[in-house]
Scaffold this motif. Structure first.
Motif, PDB file in Angstrom:
ATOM      1  N   ALA A   1       0.829  -1.781  -0.114  1.00 35.95           N
ATOM      2  CA  ALA A   1      -0.152  -0.059   0.289  1.00 35.95           C
ATOM      3  C   ALA A   1       0.606   1.468  -0.118  1.00 35.95           C
ATOM      4  O   ALA A   1       2.274   1.895   0.623  1.00 35.95           O
ATOM      5  CB  ALA A   1      -0.760  -0.113   1.310  1.00 35.95           C
TER       6      ALA A   1
ATOM      7  N   ARG B   1      13.293  -1.823  -0.238  1.00 31.13           N
ATOM      8  CA  ARG B   1      11.438  -2.684  -0.728  1.00 31.13           C
ATOM      9  C   ARG B   1      11.553  -2.553  -1.110  1.00 31.13           C
ATOM     10  O   ARG B   1      12.173  -1.388  -2.837  1.00 31.13           O
ATOM     11  CB  ARG B   1      10.679  -1.992   0.811  1.00 31.13           C
TER      12      ARG B   1
ATOM     13  N   THR C   1       1.155  11.389   5.500  1.00 31.88           N
ATOM     14  CA  THR C   1      -0.705  10.499   6.042  1.00 31.88           C
ATOM     15  C   THR C   1      -0.973  10.350   7.185  1.00 31.88           C
ATOM     16  O   THR C   1       0.456  10.288   7.491  1.00 31.88           O
ATOM     17  CB  THR C   1      -1.445   9.599   4.793  1.00 31.88           C
TER      18      THR C   1
HETATM   19  C1  LIG Z   1      13.115  14.033   5.392  1.00 28.69           C
HETATM   20  C2  LIG Z   1      12.043  13.739   6.745  1.00 28.69           C
HETATM   21  C3  LIG Z   1      12.007  14.273   7.875  1.00 28.69           C
HETATM   22  C4  LIG Z   1      11.286  13.871   8.659  1.00 28.69           C
HETATM   23  N1  LIG Z   1      10.766  13.987   9.858  1.00 28.69           N
HETATM   24  C5  LIG Z   1       9.330  13.302  10.040  1.00 28.69           C
HETATM   25  C6  LIG Z   1       9.276  13.775  11.606  1.00 28.69           C
HETATM   26  O1  LIG Z   1      10.331  14.611  12.438  1.00 28.69           O
HETATM   27  N2  LIG Z   1       8.536  12.932  11.639  1.00 28.69           N
HETATM   28  C7  LIG Z   1       7.520  12.359  12.070  1.00 28.69           C
HETATM   29  O2  LIG Z   1       6.793  11.258  12.321  1.00 28.69           O
HETATM   30  N3  LIG Z   1       7.912  11.905  10.573  1.00 28.69           N
HETATM   31  C8  LIG Z   1       8.978  12.354   9.883  1.00 28.69           C
HETATM   32  N4  LIG Z   1       9.447  12.204   8.839  1.00 28.69           N
HETATM   33  C9  LIG Z   1       8.832  11.021   8.123  1.00 28.69           C
HETATM   34  C10 LIG Z   1       7.108  11.821   7.417  1.00 28.69           C
HETATM   35  O3  LIG Z   1       6.504  11.947   8.109  1.00 28.69           O
HETATM   36  C11 LIG Z   1       6.519  10.184   6.701  1.00 28.69           C
HETATM   37  O4  LIG Z   1       7.893   9.343   6.226  1.00 28.69           O
HETATM   38  C12 LIG Z   1       4.802  10.140   6.654  1.00 28.69           C
HETATM   39  O5  LIG Z   1       4.293  11.011   6.745  1.00 28.69           O
HETATM   40  C13 LIG Z   1       5.013   9.028   5.232  1.00 28.69           C
HETATM   41  O6  LIG Z   1       3.666   9.073   5.444  1.00 28.69           O
HETATM   42  P1  LIG Z   1       3.275   8.210   3.963  1.00 28.69           P
HETATM   43  O7  LIG Z   1       1.393   8.720   3.526  1.00 28.69           O
HETATM   44  O8  LIG Z   1       3.654   9.443   2.633  1.00 28.69           O
HETATM   45  O9  LIG Z   1       3.704   7.178   4.020  1.00 28.69           O
HETATM   46  P2  LIG Z   1       3.761   6.127   3.265  1.00 28.69           P
HETATM   47  O10 LIG Z   1       5.158   6.402   2.523  1.00 28.69           O
HETATM   48  O11 LIG Z   1       2.358   6.168   1.483  1.00 28.69           O
HETATM   49  O12 LIG Z   1       3.496   4.648   3.069  1.00 28.69           O
HETATM   50  C14 LIG Z   1       4.410   4.728   4.710  1.00 28.69           C
HETATM   51  C15 LIG Z   1       4.052   2.484   5.379  1.00 28.69           C
HETATM   52  O13 LIG Z   1       2.728   2.787   5.725  1.00 28.69           O
HETATM   53  C16 LIG Z   1       1.866   2.172   4.987  1.00 28.69           C
HETATM   54  N5  LIG Z   1       0.636   2.589   4.755  1.00 28.69           N
HETATM   55  C17 LIG Z   1       0.106   3.807   4.300  1.00 28.69           C
HETATM   56  N6  LIG Z   1      -1.078   3.532   4.667  1.00 28.69           N
HETATM   57  C18 LIG Z   1      -1.537   2.725   4.766  1.00 28.69           C
HETATM   58  C19 LIG Z   1      -2.441   2.716   5.092  1.00 28.69           C
HETATM   59  N7  LIG Z   1      -3.610   3.635   5.062  1.00 28.69           N
HETATM   60  N8  LIG Z   1      -2.729   1.628   5.417  1.00 28.69           N
HETATM   61  C20 LIG Z   1      -1.570   0.420   5.907  1.00 28.69           C
HETATM   62  N9  LIG Z   1      -0.699   0.722   5.844  1.00 28.69           N
HETATM   63  C21 LIG Z   1       0.112   1.966   5.111  1.00 28.69           C
HETATM   64  C22 LIG Z   1       2.866   2.079   3.288  1.00 28.69           C
HETATM   65  O14 LIG Z   1       2.768   0.509   3.046  1.00 28.69           O
HETATM   66  C23 LIG Z   1       4.147   2.287   4.034  1.00 28.69           C
HETATM   67  O15 LIG Z   1       5.037   0.936   4.693  1.00 28.69           O
HETATM   68  C24 LIG Z   1      10.473  13.203   8.137  1.00 28.69           C
HETATM   69  C25 LIG Z   1      10.730  12.515   6.688  1.00 28.69           C
HETATM   70  C26 LIG Z   1      11.183  12.590   6.058  1.00 28.69           C
HETATM   71  C27 LIG Z   1      11.791  12.389   4.035  1.00 28.69           C
END
Ligand SMILES: Cc1cc2nc3c(=O)[nH]c(=O)nc-3n(C[C@H](O)[C@H](O)[C@H](O)COP(=O)(O)OP(=O)(O)OC[C@H]3O[C@@H](n4cnc5c(N)ncnc54)[C@H](O)[C@@H]3O)c2cc1C
Length: 330
Positions: A26, A42, A107
């Motif tokens: 996902a 991955r 998200t």
């Molecule tokens: C430079 C940098 C700094 C950051 N600093 C912080 C910070 O200070 N604090 C913090 O909390 N985060 C931080 N992050 C992390 C960032 O907030 C997360 O990477 C982001 O929230 C991931 O959300 P996404 O929706 O893009 O997830 P995705 O990348 O789409 O998914 C992440 C994982 O979750 C799974 N997934 C996603 N949604 C679902 C669902 N609904 N059901 C089941 N599985 C699911 C996916 O399969 C994957 O394994 C940072 C990231 C970066 C790149």
């Protein structure tokens, strides 16, 4: 990046059917998953985007219970009046996540399910325990950012700022899998430590997705999210404290929650520390006792003993800040 197929289903049913296939993953905002794919950590055969599914994003409140769609952007938590009124701890925690751009893409579910930031896990050339290897490279390696609580045999830390806040708020997640009825589980049961499973941080079965988070209102409680990091901005937590305290008219604590991030493989529920506050006023002695209890049993590695004192002080500072405010009507 290895070649992969891509699907953008319009319904939850189609998404979970596609995700039941071996090799499917996902994707929500893609911030973390795409990064892992680019690094070769991955390599899904099929990426199933959840972004085209109606109804997975948004925030509503019913009878004091807040429902947050799994695909709600983290940035939305900062400005949403329902979150500010009913679960201000989440507003504060969201404010500390990454940058506005990353919060707009990332998200809520993706944030809590993001993979660890451990540099051995993130190194494409390192075949560590979490990736199916035989041992945790942090034990003998550079372990300055690793776990001081609950670590072993793998010593990752929870990178999410939202996860500890949601555990402190006693949130529930709703989960949907192929051919099964929706199920609910308390968020603290979503996460799993490395002793139980060194390869995954959660208990979701293949193909299951999180659809919503259900968060009881904390109106009436005082709450504070505090985070210590190495750089002043755009950095993961060295330690974070999500603190919730309810006090009565005499300023006696009637309920407390303290959950730590950045120091253990999952959000660390310091329940003994929180329980020690109940029945007393929030004074210097009770705060010092709770802060000490937060790190009781800590087993730092060679380079991260500093986190013990950091966590103790961070928790004490959060409690001291809460104590300076009016117990009722914060
Ligand atoms: C430079 C940098 C700094 C950051 N600093 C912080 C910070 O200070 N604090 C913090 O909390 N985060 C931080 N992050 C992390 C960032 O907030 C997360 O990477 C982001 O929230 C991931 O959300 P996404 O929706 O893009 O997830 P995705 O990348 O789409 O998914 C992440 C994982 O979750 C799974 N997934 C996603 N949604 C679902 C669902 N609904 N059901 C089941 N599985 C699911 C996916 O399969 C994957 O394994 C940072 C990231 C970066 C790149």
């Amino acid at each position: 990046m290895k070649p992969f197929r891509y699907a953008n289903p319009a319904t939850i049913d189609t998404a979970v059917e596609l995700l039941a296939d071996d090799g499917a993953m996902a994707m929500a905002g893609g911030v973390d998953l795409v990064h892992e794919m680019k690094r070769g950590i991955r390599a899904p055969a099929l990426v199933v985007s959840l972004s085209g599914i109606d109804g997975l994003s948004g925030i509503v409140e019913r009878d004091g219970v807040v429902e947050i769609g799994a695909l709600t952007p983290v940035e939305r938590l900062l400005s949403d009046p329902v979150i500010a009124t009913h679960t201000p701890l989440l507003t504060q925690a969201a404010r500390e996540v990454a940058t506005p751009q990353l919060r707009a893409m990332g998200t809520v579910a993706g944030n809590i399910l993001q993979r660890p930031q451990c540099w051995y896990y993130r190194d494409p050339d390192s075949f560590c325990l979490r990736k199916g290897g035989t041992h945790c490279h942090a034990v003998a390696g550079d372990n300055r950012y690793h776990a001081i609580l609950g670590g072993g045999p793998c010593h990752i830390v929870c990178p999410s700022d939202l996860a500890p806040a949601l555990v402190a708020l006693d949130a529930t997640v709703t989960v949907q899998g192929a051919g099964a009825a929706e199920r609910c589980l308390p968020i603290r049961e979503l996460f799993v430590g490395p002793r139980t499973d060194p390869h995954s941080e959660h208990v979701l079965a293949r193909g299951e997705i999180i659809t919503r988070l259900i968060v009881p209102s904390s109106a009436g409680a005082q709450s504070l999210f505090m985070k210590a990091r190495e750089r002043a901005a755009w950095d993961f937590a060295l330690a974070s404290a999500s603190v919730l305290v309810t006090r009565d008219a005499n300023a006696t604590v009637t309920r407390a929650r303290i959950v730590l991030g950045g120091v253990a493989p999952n959000a660390w529920d310091a329940s003994d520390a929180a329980a020690s506050l109940v029945g007393s006023p929030l004074d210097a002695a009770s705060i010092a006792r709770a802060a000490d209890l937060c790190v009781r049993g800590a087993r730092p590695l060679r380079d991260n003993a500093y986190k013990v004192d950091l966590t103790r002080r961070l928790t004490a500072r959060a409690l001291e800040t809460i104590a300076t405010h009016d117990p009722i009507g914060h």
